[in-house]
Design a protein around this motif. Structure first.
Motif, PDB file in Angstrom:
ATOM      1  N   ILE A   4       0.910  -1.471  -0.114  1.00  0.00           N
ATOM      2  CA  ILE A   4       0.305  -0.185   0.031  1.00  0.00           C
ATOM      3  C   ILE A   4       0.784   1.449  -0.300  1.00  0.00           C
ATOM      4  O   ILE A   4       1.542   1.340   1.372  1.00  0.00           O
ATOM      5  N   GLN A   5       0.900   1.609  -0.954  1.00  0.00           N
ATOM      6  CA  GLN A   5       1.718   3.137  -1.054  1.00  0.00           C
ATOM      7  C   GLN A   5       0.425   4.501  -1.187  1.00  0.00           C
ATOM      8  O   GLN A   5      -0.480   5.017  -1.375  1.00  0.00           O
ATOM      9  N   PHE A   6       1.152   5.842  -0.940  1.00  0.00           N
ATOM     10  CA  PHE A   6       1.001   6.729  -0.294  1.00  0.00           C
ATOM     11  C   PHE A   6       1.629   7.711  -0.908  1.00  0.00           C
ATOM     12  O   PHE A   6       2.897   8.039  -1.523  1.00  0.00           O
ATOM     13  N   ALA A  17      -4.236   6.034  -1.474  1.00  0.00           N
ATOM     14  CA  ALA A  17      -3.702   4.011  -1.146  1.00  0.00           C
ATOM     15  C   ALA A  17      -4.452   3.674  -1.630  1.00  0.00           C
ATOM     16  O   ALA A  17      -6.058   3.853  -1.767  1.00  0.00           O
ATOM     17  N   TRP A  19      -5.800  -0.332  -3.163  1.00  0.00           N
ATOM     18  CA  TRP A  19      -5.645  -0.730  -2.075  1.00  0.00           C
ATOM     19  C   TRP A  19      -5.551  -3.208  -3.041  1.00  0.00           C
ATOM     20  O   TRP A  19      -6.736  -2.403  -3.907  1.00  0.00           O
ATOM     21  N   ALA A  31       1.603  -0.026   6.327  1.00  0.00           N
ATOM     22  CA  ALA A  31       0.822   0.890   5.989  1.00  0.00           C
ATOM     23  C   ALA A  31       0.805   1.976   7.321  1.00  0.00           C
ATOM     24  O   ALA A  31       0.799   2.852   7.048  1.00  0.00           O
TER      25      ALA A  31
END
Length: 125
Positions: A4-6, A17, A19, A31
């Protein structure tokens, strides 16, 4: 690399984010740690969580556990704009709304990312 990257959206502290069904407890824990650090630094103020392409987890209990873990780790009234996968409203929305209420979180559910981003932008204004 986090599952999960922001990614920042605009200048108000909103982040996106994305998913996928591959996200498990370990990925979620990583995350959450990253998100809490960003919140403490004043960088992250709200999130669009886009799960529109993820589909539903087979176990509703597992899915609810992931939500509760996330909600419990966030500050009160933290705005989350959730872009739901197909079938979510019919099978999971009621339990997720109840969990969000239990943890004092500001969660709104959307069918598309543009509406979610607009809602979050208004919340952060």
């Amino acid at each position: 690399m986090l599952a999960i990257q922001f990614n920042q959206i605009g200048e108000k502290g909103a982040f996106l984010a994305v998913w996928t069904n591959e996200v498990g407890r370990t990925d979620l824990a990583a995350a959450i740690v990253a998100a809490r650090e960003m919140i403490e630094r004043g960088v992250l103020r709200g999130v669009v969580l886009d799960a529109s392409e993820a589909g539903l987890y087979d176990s509703a209990d597992f899915a609810l556990d992931l939500w509760v873990d996330s909600l419990a780790a966030l500050p009160d009234d933290f705005p989350i704009a959730y872009v739901a996968p197909p079938g979510f409203r019919e099978s999971r929305e009621k339990s997720i709304r109840a969990a969000a209420g239990d943890w004092g979180q500001d969660v709104e559910i959307f069918d598309d990312r543009a509406s979610a981003e607009s809602w979050l932008d208004a919340r952060l204004s």
